[in-house]
Design an enzyme around this catalytic site. Structure first.
Site, mmCIF file in Angstrom:
data_model
loop_
_atom_site.group_PDB
_atom_site.id
_atom_site.type_symbol
_atom_site.label_atom_id
_atom_site.label_comp_id
_atom_site.label_asym_id
_atom_site.label_seq_id
_atom_site.Cartn_x
_atom_site.Cartn_y
_atom_site.Cartn_z
ATOM 1 C CD GLN A 1 -32.310 10.118 -9.898
ATOM 2 O OE1 GLN A 1 -32.792 10.434 -8.874
ATOM 3 N NE2 GLN A 1 -33.092 9.174 -10.786
ATOM 4 C CD GLU A 2 -25.576 8.638 -11.667
ATOM 5 O OE1 GLU A 2 -25.516 7.690 -12.102
ATOM 6 O OE2 GLU A 2 -25.605 9.656 -12.622
ATOM 7 C CB SER A 3 -25.104 4.835 -6.303
ATOM 8 O OG SER A 3 -24.947 5.725 -5.471
#
Length: 771
Positions: free
Chosen positions: A645-647
């Site tokens: 989700q982050e990167s």
């Protein structure tokens, strides 16, 4: 109460005390050097370097020093690499002279170009001929020579590259870009002669005219842009036309310039189109329709001064026509908006807002007109006027988007104050008046949650099922289906509950609500997708991926991006080729490109299968994640879910807010965490190292886990929106039911973030949990 969110178990007693020696893999009883090698192979280069230094590798044999230098290079600790290898007499004899290449990278990273050129040059003479690294070292040698001022020597090294590889052309392009910025025309001309690769040639069209401009040769630049304009097509031709027009205007040839600007206005990309509009506008003498088009372009570009003047011209031109052509009402609204930004014209704006209100019944126009009027009155500090205008908005244009936003704001404020009966009434009015607006669906979902909070499951079920009946394909059908199913389950109607949940699993098995829906039914989450074989990679794709490897190793990012775009165009007619390209890109750390190819296949209607789902939800850095999770005592699946989700696993990604790396750590947070958990010589650039970002991101996750007692939605809320907000949201009454709490999170981004990580947990558990 059903518990659909897992509690993250933290099995370490003191975060600050965790060290590689104290973690569970130490029980493997490997020797120190073996342990360091294991860490090195897993991509934990900082850990490996620290262990090797503790063993005295820095003063050991050439083999020991080289291993340590490779470990330091692995996490981009280039100053340490230079310190270890600078002056070492054995570099040319050890391990195919790889130390020379690593030393060159260290000097290059520190901007010491002469030293880098010396190291690369020695490696080129000694390294394995024909390998990707050998070709990359020639590129880096060429670049270093050029930047150190050795231009003739750089040309000689550049000619050592085989032209068919493309690296020669892209290296020449990179160097020429720098020379064009400095106005060095002769060097640009020399370098252009070495650019033969077609894609590189397309990217080089404006180097010479830009160099001439920078050198002050306006005549030469004009001719160069004219030649480019005559040879190019599409948006490049349009861009050249606008550049040429600007030079002709400076020379007084307005007639030719006008024609070029009109042509550029049609096809030029955004910024150049805006520029063409501004220059045409300043030339004046445009008819009503063109003036209106230019004003709208300039308005969208944020050039309010020109846009307002343009709208005024349209009004004047309309008044002067024989037929008295009416001014379009949408334009009158935007003109009034811009007049409101000019102190001396605000009363004129109000008169125009009032006049528009008197003549329009269109919700889209009338709603925007009243909302802009209210915003002007708010800027003037006249709150009573604002309240009157908002009342008119709700009464006269209740179906408008603006009215929906006002109604939602009022209802949600009542909801937050605990005035639930008032909130329900206002949500109901909103849902009735603006049935297809996104806020109407949101209002229904919130109403259902209020009824659920009152334990009125029958009413709640009616709200959710009413939405499904009215909007079976609506954007919130999954949410409504899950909560309708849960209400039916709690009311004892298992059959109806299963029908709702099976609908989610059938229509969108790869979703948050499919994951928590399986748990509602007491089932393990599964994805019923077909298994497919991995077909052979076609030779053209293998060649293209090899070129990407070369460009990446050589630091030719523009070349790599261009090759990815080329391969995408070749592959796009075949699902197997698209998947092969996606898998190849993901394996090379270009995960976002690969994932996007997978989503493109889904958008084209391809069903999920075992290959496609692993492309969209890949798991690179498996060993690194597994070992880091072991050190911190957390489930590796949660780390993978957060990284996705982050990167999306892109190691060097930087967010608009400045967060860096796999776990999107903000540099100040990273520096603070590094003081406790290492690395001791932390620098912002280290966050682009997968290991460092993961190490510090995991540390922060553990800290938030301890602060919020392992409650995952709160931990994730803190990770995304900060602990101050998470602590405030913790006071919501829904906190006793974590799924209801998730729906209540007020920030759209954070609410989606928590849901997506939870979805990823389910998917990654199924796909990779056995590992």
């Amino acid at each position: 109460m059903l518990k659909a969110f897992p509690v993250v178990m933290i099995v370490i007693a003191a975060v600050g005390a965790v060290t590689p020696q104290g973690s569970s893999y130490h029980s493997l009883r490997l020797s120190p050097t073996d342990s360091a090698l294991v860490e090195f192979e897993a991509g934990r280069f900082w850990h490996a370097a620290r262990m090797l230094r503790e063993e005295g590798a820095a003063a050991g044999t050439p083999e020991d020093v080289l291993l340590l230098a490779r470990a330091e290079a692995g996490w981009k600790n280039w100053s340490a690499v230079a310190e270890l290898l600078d002056g070492a007499e054995w570099l040319s004899e050890e391990s195919d002279a790889i130390g020379l290449y690593i030393l060159g990278r260290a000097w290059e990273a520190q901007g010491q170009w002469a030293e880098a050129a010396e190291s690369y040059g020695r490696y080129v003479d000694l390294g394995s001929l024909g390998t990707t690294r050998h070709h990359a070292s020639i590129v880096r040698w060429t670049r270093s020579l050029w930047k150190s001022g050795e231009r003739e020597a750089s040309f000689i090294s550049l000619r050592q590259l085989e032209p068919h590889l493309g690296a020669q052309s892209w290296t020449a392009l990179e160097l020429a870009l720098g020379e064009a910025r400095d106005g060095n025309v002769s060097w640009v001309e020399n370098l252009l002669g070495m650019i033969e690769q077609p894609l590189a040639q397309l990217s080089s069209w404006r180097l010479l005219p830009d160099a001439l401009l920078e050198a002050g040769d306006l005549i030469g630049a004009t001719e160069a842009f004219r030649e480019a304009y005559q040879q190019l097509t599409g948006d490049r031709r349009a861009t050249a036309a606008i550049e040429l027009a600007g030079l002709l205007l400076a020379g007084g040839d307005t007639a030719t310039a006008r024609g070029l600007l009109l042509e550029g206005l049609e096809e030029a990309p955004g910024a150049f189109r805006n520029r063409a509009a501004a220059e045409l506008f300043d030339l004046g003498d445009t008819d009503r329709e063109l003036t209106l088009e230019l004003a709208r372009i300039l308005d969208r570009a944020g050039d309010g001064r020109r846009a307002l003047t343009g709208y005024d011209r349209v009004v004047a031109l309309s008044a002067n026509t024989i037929d008295g052509v009416p001014v379009p009402l949408p334009m009158r609204v935007e003109r009034a908006r811009l007049m409101g930004t000019v102190q001396t014209r605000q009363e004129e704006a109000i008169q125009e807002f009032r006049a528009i209100r008197d003549v329009t019944t269109d919700d889209r126009i009338g709603g925007r007109n009243l909302e802009l009027w209210a915003q002007l009155r708010r800027r003037q500090g006249l709150d009573e006027h604002v309240r009157t205008l908002r009342r008119w908005l709700l009464e006269e244009h209740p179906n408008s988007s603006e009215a929906a936003e006002v109604a939602w704001s009022r209802a949600s404020q009542a909801d937050s104050r605990g005035e639930l009966d008032s909130a329900l009434r206002q949500y109901a009015v909103l849902s009735s008046n603006a049935r297809t607006h996104a806020r109407a669906g949101q209002a229904r979902m919130r109403s259902g949650q209020i009824y659920l909070g009152r334990s009125d499951r029958v009413q709640a079920a009616g709200v959710f099922e009413g939405y499904l009946e009215d909007f079976p394909e609506g954007r919130r059908w999954q949410e409504a289906s899950y909560w309708a199913g849960r209400m039916r389950m709690e009311l004892g109607d298992t059959s109806a509950a299963e029908k709702h949940i099976r609908q989610i699993k059938t229509r969108d098995p790869v979703s948050y609500y499919a994951v928590i829906g399986a748990e509602l039914l007491g089932e393990l989450y599964t994805m019923n997708v077909s298994d497919v074989d991995d077909p052979a990679i076609p030779p053209w794709l293998n060649r293209g991926l090899s070129d990407i490897d070369l460009f990446t190793e050589a630091g030719l990012e523009q070349a790599a991006a261009a090759e990815i775009n080329r391969l995408r165009e070749v592959a796009r007619t075949s699902k197997n080729d698209m998947l092969g390209l996606a898998e190849g890109l993901i394996a090379r750390g270009r995960t976002i490109d690969g994932i996007n190819l997978g989503w493109a296949l889904r958008d084209e209607g391809h069903e999920w299968d075992s290959r496609l789902i692993r492309v969209v939800f890949p798991l690179p850095y498996l060993d690194l994640i597994r070992r880091e999770a072991m050190e911190w005592g957390v489930d590796p699946i949660i780390l993978a879910a957060i990284i996705r989700q982050e990167s999306a696993f892109k190691a060097d990604i930087v967010s608009r807010a400045g967060a860096i790396g796999l776990m999107q750590v903000m540099p100040p947070t990273g520096a603070q965490l590094a003081r406790v958990h290492g690395p001791s010589d932390f620098q912002e650039a280290h966050l682009a190292s997968p290991e460092v970002s993961l190490h510090l991101g995991a540390a922060y996750f553990v800290e938030m886990s301890a602060r919020y007692d392992g409650v995952l939605p709160l931990i994730l809320s803190a990770y995304n929106a900060g602990p101050t907000r998470a602590t405030r949201w913790k006071q919501y009454p829904e906190i006793s039911d974590l799924l209801r709490f998730t729906e209540r999170i007020p920030f759209v981004e954070t609410r989606g973030y928590v849901k997506n990580v939870r979805r990823n947990l389910g998917i990654y558990g199924v796909l990779y949990g056995q590992n």
